[in-house]
Design a protein around this motif. Structure first.
Motif, PDB file in Angstrom:
ATOM      1  N   VAL A 306       0.460  56.754 -10.883  1.00 14.97           N
ATOM      2  CA  VAL A 306       1.369  56.167 -11.874  1.00 14.97           C
ATOM      3  C   VAL A 306       1.279  56.854 -13.227  1.00 14.97           C
ATOM      4  O   VAL A 306       2.238  56.831 -14.007  1.00 14.97           O
ATOM      5  CB  VAL A 306       1.127  54.649 -12.026  1.00 14.97           C
ATOM      6  CG1 VAL A 306       1.387  53.939 -10.715  1.00 14.97           C
ATOM      7  CG2 VAL A 306      -0.276  54.345 -12.553  1.00 14.97           C
ATOM      8  N   GLU A 307       0.150  57.496 -13.525  1.00 13.50           N
ATOM      9  CA  GLU A 307      -0.005  58.124 -14.836  1.00 13.50           C
ATOM     10  C   GLU A 307       0.802  59.413 -14.969  1.00 13.50           C
ATOM     11  O   GLU A 307       0.915  59.969 -16.063  1.00 13.50           O
ATOM     12  CB  GLU A 307      -1.490  58.403 -15.105  1.00 13.50           C
ATOM     13  CG  GLU A 307      -2.288  57.118 -15.268  1.00 13.50           C
ATOM     14  CD  GLU A 307      -3.770  57.287 -14.988  1.00 13.50           C
ATOM     15  OE1 GLU A 307      -4.556  56.546 -15.579  1.00 13.50           O
ATOM     16  OE2 GLU A 307      -4.142  58.151 -14.164  1.00 13.50           O
ATOM     17  N   ILE A 311       5.173  55.664 -18.913  1.00 16.65           N
ATOM     18  CA  ILE A 311       4.896  54.237 -18.943  1.00 16.65           C
ATOM     19  C   ILE A 311       6.145  53.428 -19.275  1.00 16.65           C
ATOM     20  O   ILE A 311       6.302  52.282 -18.850  1.00 16.65           O
ATOM     21  CB  ILE A 311       3.745  53.959 -19.937  1.00 16.65           C
ATOM     22  CG1 ILE A 311       3.079  52.631 -19.624  1.00 16.65           C
ATOM     23  CG2 ILE A 311       4.204  54.058 -21.368  1.00 16.65           C
ATOM     24  CD1 ILE A 311       1.744  52.460 -20.318  1.00 16.65           C
ATOM     25  N   TRP A 314       7.917  52.277 -16.154  1.00 17.26           N
ATOM     26  CA  TRP A 314       7.308  51.116 -15.505  1.00 17.26           C
ATOM     27  C   TRP A 314       7.633  49.832 -16.265  1.00 17.26           C
ATOM     28  O   TRP A 314       7.934  48.804 -15.656  1.00 17.26           O
ATOM     29  CB  TRP A 314       5.796  51.302 -15.398  1.00 17.26           C
ATOM     30  CG  TRP A 314       5.392  52.477 -14.562  1.00 17.26           C
ATOM     31  CD1 TRP A 314       4.716  53.590 -14.964  1.00 17.26           C
ATOM     32  CD2 TRP A 314       5.649  52.655 -13.161  1.00 17.26           C
ATOM     33  NE1 TRP A 314       4.533  54.462 -13.912  1.00 17.26           N
ATOM     34  CE2 TRP A 314       5.092  53.909 -12.794  1.00 17.26           C
ATOM     35  CE3 TRP A 314       6.288  51.884 -12.188  1.00 17.26           C
ATOM     36  CZ2 TRP A 314       5.160  54.389 -11.487  1.00 17.26           C
ATOM     37  CZ3 TRP A 314       6.349  52.366 -10.888  1.00 17.26           C
ATOM     38  CH2 TRP A 314       5.800  53.601 -10.553  1.00 17.26           C
ATOM     39  N   GLY A 332      -1.066  49.938  -9.298  1.00 21.27           N
ATOM     40  CA  GLY A 332      -0.977  51.320  -9.752  1.00 21.27           C
ATOM     41  C   GLY A 332      -2.236  52.117  -9.447  1.00 21.27           C
ATOM     42  O   GLY A 332      -3.347  51.659  -9.720  1.00 21.27           O
ATOM     43  N   ALA A 334      -4.437  54.523 -10.738  1.00 25.22           N
ATOM     44  CA  ALA A 334      -4.690  55.031 -12.087  1.00 25.22           C
ATOM     45  C   ALA A 334      -6.136  55.480 -12.204  1.00 25.22           C
ATOM     46  O   ALA A 334      -7.022  54.933 -11.552  1.00 25.22           O
ATOM     47  CB  ALA A 334      -4.388  53.940 -13.115  1.00 25.22           C
ATOM     48  N   LYS A 339      -6.299  54.276 -20.655  1.00 21.84           N
ATOM     49  CA  LYS A 339      -4.898  53.838 -20.611  1.00 21.84           C
ATOM     50  C   LYS A 339      -4.682  52.575 -19.777  1.00 21.84           C
ATOM     51  O   LYS A 339      -3.548  52.162 -19.562  1.00 21.84           O
ATOM     52  CB  LYS A 339      -4.019  54.963 -20.056  1.00 21.84           C
ATOM     53  CG  LYS A 339      -3.960  56.179 -20.971  1.00 21.84           C
ATOM     54  CD  LYS A 339      -3.072  57.267 -20.386  1.00 21.84           C
ATOM     55  CE  LYS A 339      -3.007  58.485 -21.304  1.00 21.84           C
ATOM     56  NZ  LYS A 339      -2.197  59.569 -20.686  1.00 21.84           N
ATOM     57  N   TYR A 340      -5.774  51.968 -19.289  1.00 19.91           N
ATOM     58  CA  TYR A 340      -5.628  50.782 -18.444  1.00 19.91           C
ATOM     59  C   TYR A 340      -4.814  49.697 -19.138  1.00 19.91           C
ATOM     60  O   TYR A 340      -3.893  49.120 -18.539  1.00 19.91           O
ATOM     61  CB  TYR A 340      -7.003  50.218 -18.067  1.00 19.91           C
ATOM     62  CG  TYR A 340      -7.776  50.997 -17.033  1.00 19.91           C
ATOM     63  CD1 TYR A 340      -7.209  52.061 -16.317  1.00 19.91           C
ATOM     64  CD2 TYR A 340      -9.104  50.682 -16.774  1.00 19.91           C
ATOM     65  CE1 TYR A 340      -7.931  52.760 -15.371  1.00 19.91           C
ATOM     66  CE2 TYR A 340      -9.840  51.391 -15.815  1.00 19.91           C
ATOM     67  CZ  TYR A 340      -9.250  52.423 -15.124  1.00 19.91           C
ATOM     68  OH  TYR A 340      -9.978  53.105 -14.186  1.00 19.91           O
ATOM     69  N   ASP A 342      -2.622  49.880 -21.482  1.00 17.44           N
ATOM     70  CA  ASP A 342      -1.211  50.255 -21.624  1.00 17.44           C
ATOM     71  C   ASP A 342      -0.447  50.027 -20.327  1.00 17.44           C
ATOM     72  O   ASP A 342       0.680  49.508 -20.338  1.00 17.44           O
ATOM     73  CB  ASP A 342      -1.084  51.720 -22.038  1.00 17.44           C
ATOM     74  CG  ASP A 342      -1.432  51.943 -23.501  1.00 17.44           C
ATOM     75  OD1 ASP A 342      -1.506  50.955 -24.260  1.00 17.44           O
ATOM     76  OD2 ASP A 342      -1.647  53.111 -23.881  1.00 17.44           O
ATOM     77  N   TYR A 343      -1.040  50.401 -19.201  1.00 17.51           N
ATOM     78  CA  TYR A 343      -0.315  50.266 -17.940  1.00 17.51           C
ATOM     79  C   TYR A 343      -0.189  48.807 -17.502  1.00 17.51           C
ATOM     80  O   TYR A 343       0.741  48.455 -16.784  1.00 17.51           O
ATOM     81  CB  TYR A 343      -0.965  51.134 -16.855  1.00 17.51           C
ATOM     82  CG  TYR A 343      -0.499  52.556 -16.979  1.00 17.51           C
ATOM     83  CD1 TYR A 343       0.678  52.981 -16.384  1.00 17.51           C
ATOM     84  CD2 TYR A 343      -1.204  53.474 -17.769  1.00 17.51           C
ATOM     85  CE1 TYR A 343       1.141  54.276 -16.547  1.00 17.51           C
ATOM     86  CE2 TYR A 343      -0.747  54.772 -17.937  1.00 17.51           C
ATOM     87  CZ  TYR A 343       0.426  55.167 -17.319  1.00 17.51           C
ATOM     88  OH  TYR A 343       0.896  56.442 -17.494  1.00 17.51           O
ATOM     89  N   GLY A 347       3.235  48.735 -19.268  1.00 18.29           N
ATOM     90  CA  GLY A 347       3.836  49.119 -17.988  1.00 18.29           C
ATOM     91  C   GLY A 347       4.064  47.954 -17.050  1.00 18.29           C
ATOM     92  O   GLY A 347       4.782  48.092 -16.054  1.00 18.29           O
ATOM     93  N   LEU A 352      -4.534  47.640 -11.218  1.00 15.65           N
ATOM     94  CA  LEU A 352      -4.799  49.073 -11.259  1.00 15.65           C
ATOM     95  C   LEU A 352      -6.061  49.376 -10.465  1.00 15.65           C
ATOM     96  O   LEU A 352      -6.961  48.549 -10.375  1.00 15.65           O
ATOM     97  CB  LEU A 352      -5.009  49.543 -12.708  1.00 15.65           C
ATOM     98  CG  LEU A 352      -3.871  49.344 -13.700  1.00 15.65           C
ATOM     99  CD1 LEU A 352      -4.329  49.790 -15.092  1.00 15.65           C
ATOM    100  CD2 LEU A 352      -2.622  50.101 -13.279  1.00 15.65           C
TER     101      LEU A 352
END
Length: 604
Positions: A306-307, A311, A314, A332, A334, A339-340, A342-343, A347, A352
């Motif tokens: 996903v990265e 973002i 998503w 996701g 990841a 960035k956890y 953020d997603y 996102g 994740l």
């Protein structure tokens, strides 16, 4: 995503400050709304191509006729009932969408793929050829392949399980072209201006004026495989960028050369400048795909890499789909811990991968690596996933990772016991088991494109020998398992059903007991200790990653005992074995003995 491109970095052994009980309680109240949701999905991942295959030849680079292939119909009611009985709630059917392959299905109107851009005789499930179709390998009646998948979805639901499937959003096979897409759907690249290297209106990235070059030295299917298309060339002009962000007409043999990168409006050649207004056409095309499968009853999607997708996409597509199907789940793949958040929050992912964190820490402990320590587990919940633990999917095996029983990992499936206990019970987030893990599949042999690397191949036709003993010609009764394998499967059954049936493990609070016990005789940093509890249930979890026995008087701090309103004589019952432990005064602790590489779930 197993493309012989391995992720991971070393997490330093760091003792981080522990939440105080008051902080933990405040955090618990803050996330009260989150905690009303049951995040404890218990996922069984299986590849239908391998799961039901009962052929045992296992010839390197073997054909579908020689090595066999599993079918969707092999995943029958008996199989699903046994999966459900183990405590699982979801099945992730990996690799069901039509992907590029060296097997010729042209008699069914499916265009043959050029083997020079296919990895393995069966082909990678992550080189999608038609997003609206099902892999013909998996069908008994090839013409009814979509119908057979629809029947599997219904059969899975009828047995009380939910269905997850893949979305591979970053790239597709170089031979991509949908021949069954719904009316009105425009294919990837159908409207592209191929004279432009980048345009936000294009679905692909191009290298204008250059012909794609197959990597030198690639021998698709091995020496025995013959095909008129196997000539070291593939007609793609202009060349398209390769899936792992190689913007060249000449990707290397170590690149994802069999794939083409999709364009979400990011200009990689101009400092990754975003062009999201207006929304690029690709966004709606991927939404249409997700909508299509959701309408067929799929309950969620495991989204690949996903990265490598912006973002913003998503954050746009997931709420749009959840408005139509509120229960839909998005997982996701990841790897960037930074960035956890953020997603999850931008996102909108539900879960994740916790690979570069808990998986890596537990693998080091399981392998008895020098300097490995359970303080690394503390670093995961207390730092890497602080505040988002319920969103982290934990596992010890999947299709990308080495089998526990392989010599590349631990060499003995029983060495996973403490790690699996932590993986399944550390917090309220989901846990996943890979098919064959529960019977100690070691993934031995050189399959073809996959070497003898401790992984079960996703590229080749193959039988999975220890798993096949459980399959028992589709009886799914484990009649051919050894007594030791039956016992191992019993451990997984006891662990996962305990998690499934326990409110404390599914949704309870977490309290780490390392600092409360670090000065106790017998303590060391290969032990990991914590409590999980609700108002109605209390469980102490203690795991021993040492290769020798340990004895410890396990202490509970006064603030926890007060919170739990516990005092005096107590009896503890291990949910895994039924063993009993007693203490005359819980404030003085309870004495436990732990065999090497073991653990306890002590309810009191």
């Amino acid at each position: 995503m197993n493309r012989k491109w391995i992720f991971g970095c070393f997490v330093g052994v760091t003792m981080l400050p522990m939440f105080t009980f008051a902080q933990a309680n405040h955090h618990q109240k803050k996330n009260k709304m989150e905690q009303t949701t049951n995040h404890k999905l218990i996922i069984y991942q299986l590849l239908p191509r391998l799961f039901g295959n009962v052929k045992t030849l296992n010839k390197t680079n073997g054909s579908i006729e020689e090595n066999g292939v599993g079918k969707l119909n092999d995943i029958n009611d008996k199989a699903l009932q046994q999966i459900k009985k183990m405590g699982f709630t979801h099945v992730w059917y990996t690799g069901v969408i039509e992907h590029a392959t060296m097997t010729d299905y042209s008699q069914y109107g499916i265009k043959a793929d050029d083997p020079d851009i296919v990895k393995g005789r069966a082909g990678s499930p992550y080189a999608i050829k038609d997003y609206y179709d099902i892999d013909p390998d998996l069908a008994v009646d090839v013409k009814n392949r979509i119908g057979e998948y629809e029947a599997l979805i219904k059969r899975t639901h009828a047995n009380g399980l939910k269905v997850l499937m893949d979305l591979v959003p970053n790239h597709v096979a170089r031979t991509y072209g949908s021949d069954v897409k719904p009316a009105g759907v425009r294919d990837f690249g159908e409207d592209d201006d191929k004279s432009k290297g980048f345009s936000p209106k294009n679905d692909f990235y191009y290298i204008p004026g250059q012909q794609f070059v197959v990597p030198q030295g690639y021998n698709p299917g091995g020496d025995e495989f013959k095909s008129p298309l196997k000539d070291g060339h593939f007609d793609e002009n202009p060349a398209k960028a390769t899936g792992n962000d190689v913007f060249s007409a000449t990707p290397s043999i170590n690149d994802w050369f069999e794939t083409m990168k999709l364009n979400y409006g990011v200009d990689y050649m101009d400092h990754r400048r975003n062009h999201f207004d207006p929304i690029p056409p690709l966004w709606n095309k991927v939404y249409d795909i997700l909508h299509y499968w959701s309408e067929k009853g799929v309950d969620g999607f495991r989204c690949d890499m996903v990265e490598m997708v912006p973002i913003e996409f998503w954050g746009w597509v997931i709420p749009k789909l959840k408005a139509e199907h509120p229960g839909l789940v998005f997982i996701g793949e990841a790897y960037d811990k930074g960035k956890y958040n953020d997603y999850i929050f931008k996102g909108k992912f539900d879960y994740l991968y916790d690979k570069v964190g808990l998986y890596d820490a537990i693998k080091r402990l399981t392998r008895d690596e020098q300097h490995s320590s359970t303080w690394e587990i503390n670093a995961v919940w207390n730092h890497d996933s602080k505040g988002i633990d319920q969103h982290m999917l934990r596992f010890m095996e999947n299709h990308d990772e080495q089998r526990i029983a392989s010599g590349d990992f631990a060499g003995n499936p029983w060495l996973a016991v403490p790690g699996m206990i932590v993986t399944a019970t550390l917090n309220t987030g989901p846990v996943m088991v890979y098919f064959g893990q529960e019977v100690g599949e070691p993934a031995q042999g050189t399959e073809g494109f996959s070497g003898n690397d401790g992984r079960t191949s996703i590229f080749d036709y193959w039988g999975v020998p220890e798993h096949q003993k459980w399959v028992n010609n589709h009886e799914y009764d484990g009649a051919n398992l050894s007594a030791d394998q039956q016992k191992l499967r019993g451990f997984y059954h006891n662990l996962l059903t305990a998690v499934h049936n326990s409110d404390a493990l599914k949704s309870g609070a977490f309290y780490e007991l390392m600092m409360a016990n670090e000065h106790q005789p017998g303590f060391d940093t290969r032990l990991y200790i914590y409590a999980r509890y609700t108002n109605n249930q209390r469980i102490l979890v203690i795991t021993n990653f040492n290769r020798s026995d340990r004895k410890l008087t396990l202490k509970l701090p006064d603030d926890l005992l007060t919170k739990l309103n516990q005092s005096g004589h107590k009896q503890f019952t291990d949910l895994l074995s039924g063993a009993k432990f007693n203490t005359d005064d819980i404030s003085k602790g309870v004495e436990v003995s732990l065999p090497a590489m073991s653990g306890l779930l002590m309810e009191f």
